[in-house]
Design a protein around this motif. Structure first.
Motif, mmCIF file in Angstrom:
data_model
loop_
_atom_site.group_PDB
_atom_site.id
_atom_site.type_symbol
_atom_site.label_atom_id
_atom_site.label_comp_id
_atom_site.label_asym_id
_atom_site.label_seq_id
_atom_site.Cartn_x
_atom_site.Cartn_y
_atom_site.Cartn_z
ATOM 1 N N GLY A 169 -1.139 -27.880 1.916
ATOM 2 C CA GLY A 169 -1.512 -26.623 1.282
ATOM 3 C C GLY A 169 -1.518 -25.461 2.254
ATOM 4 N N VAL A 170 -1.082 -25.715 3.490
ATOM 5 C CA VAL A 170 -1.048 -24.683 4.533
ATOM 6 C C VAL A 170 0.389 -24.500 5.006
ATOM 7 C CG1 VAL A 170 -1.843 -24.023 6.845
ATOM 8 C CG2 VAL A 170 -3.378 -25.265 5.289
ATOM 9 N N LYS A 171 0.813 -23.255 5.125
ATOM 10 C CA LYS A 171 2.139 -22.969 5.667
ATOM 11 C C LYS A 171 2.017 -22.652 7.156
ATOM 12 C CE LYS A 171 4.346 -21.233 1.456
ATOM 13 N NZ LYS A 171 5.093 -20.101 0.849
ATOM 14 N N ALA A 172 2.982 -23.114 7.919
ATOM 15 C CA ALA A 172 2.946 -22.871 9.361
ATOM 16 C C ALA A 172 2.939 -21.380 9.670
ATOM 17 C CB ALA A 172 4.137 -23.545 10.031
ATOM 18 N N SER A 173 3.595 -20.590 8.809
ATOM 19 C CA SER A 173 3.660 -19.138 9.019
ATOM 20 C C SER A 173 2.293 -18.477 8.880
ATOM 21 C CB SER A 173 4.637 -18.507 8.028
ATOM 22 O OG SER A 173 4.247 -18.780 6.689
ATOM 23 N N GLU A 174 1.338 -19.174 8.240
ATOM 24 C CA GLU A 174 -0.005 -18.629 8.063
ATOM 25 C C GLU A 174 -0.871 -18.824 9.298
ATOM 26 O OE1 GLU A 174 -0.152 -19.756 3.270
ATOM 27 O OE2 GLU A 174 -1.519 -20.710 4.696
ATOM 28 N N LEU A 175 -0.450 -19.681 10.200
ATOM 29 C CA LEU A 175 -1.246 -20.004 11.388
ATOM 30 C C LEU A 175 -0.814 -19.169 12.590
ATOM 31 C CD1 LEU A 175 -1.280 -23.901 11.109
ATOM 32 C CD2 LEU A 175 -3.159 -22.347 10.558
ATOM 33 N N GLU A 214 3.431 -30.724 6.027
ATOM 34 C CA GLU A 214 3.192 -32.059 5.510
ATOM 35 C C GLU A 214 2.747 -32.964 6.657
ATOM 36 O OE1 GLU A 214 6.826 -33.215 3.676
ATOM 37 O OE2 GLU A 214 6.633 -31.805 2.002
ATOM 38 N N VAL A 215 1.791 -33.828 6.363
ATOM 39 C CA VAL A 215 1.219 -34.703 7.395
ATOM 40 C C VAL A 215 1.396 -36.161 6.967
ATOM 41 C CG1 VAL A 215 -0.826 -35.270 8.737
ATOM 42 C CG2 VAL A 215 -0.482 -32.914 7.945
#
Length: 221
Positions: free
Chosen positions: A78-84, A190-191
């Motif tokens: 639910g998290v995008k890398a671009s958000e971090l 994805e993990v």
């Protein structure tokens, strides 16, 4: 003097008519007597209904001590890398696994276990990311986020930190494989996690509990 009592209790509800006492002066209502009888009947019916409800809602607890094998699956975070942002951390629970998604100072994406292997301190509660190293906020233990390798074990605060480190065996930090989904890695992070991790933990817990009294198969040593 004649005493007449009328009491009706149909299957759906309870209806009570106050008894009357016939005297020379005319009928006198015995309202208190009727109300007490109606209240008593209501209490009996309510108690029976409550007992029936409890009986229906009772659920048998089921536990297992069997060996649970891992079942790996890619789970969307639910998290995008671009958000971090670099050194930013996000704590999540995926299929029973406490994970920590973040970025190194250089902006490389990583995912590690959120609980420090020392005493289970959540890394998300103030951990620092320095280069590609994450530092536990409680006792200063540090680990490489690329492979979980232990660098320093319980270095702070002075004296107290090292003493607490002596009671627990040194361990590496758990690392999870992660990737960016979607077209050209533009989707969610994805993990890769063990979806049976929670079941395995519970099975080991009950096995250990039973082994404290005897063997988990019901026999004794």
């Amino acid at each position: 003097m004649a005493l007449e009592v009328a009491f009706l209790a149909p299957s759906v509800g309870v209806t009570a008519r106050a008894p009357q006492v016939h005297t020379s002066a005319g009928p006198k209502s015995r309202t208190g007597f009727g109300v007490k009888m109606a209240a008593g009947a209501c209490s009996v019916i309510a108690a029976a209904g409550l007992a029936s409800s409890r009986k229906r809602s009772k659920t048998a607890a089921r536990y297992t001590t069997q060996t649970i094998l891992p079942s790996l699956a890619w789970i969307k975070s639910g998290v995008k890398a671009s958000e971090l942002q670099p050194t930013e951390l996000r704590a999540l629970t995926l299929a029973g696994n406490d994970v920590l998604i973040g970025k190194t100072e250089a902006g490389a994406l990583f995912c590690v276990g959120n609980l420090c292997p020392h005493i289970g301190t959540p890394m998300s509660e103030g951990a620092d990311v320095i280069g590609d190293v994450i530092v536990c906020p409680l006792h200063g233990s540090s680990f490489k986020v690329t492979n979980g390798e232990l660098i320093d074990w319980c270095v702070s605060p002075p004296v107290i930190g090292p003493l607490t480190g002596l009671i627990v065996e040194k361990k590496n930090l758990l690392v999870f494989e992660c990737r960016q989904g979607g077209f050209l890695g533009s989707g969610e992070v994805e993990v890769l996690v063990d979806t049976n991790a929670k079941k395995a933990y519970e099975a080991n817990y009950w096995k250990g509990l039973l082994d404290a009294q005897g063997k988990d198969d019901g026999t004794y040593y």
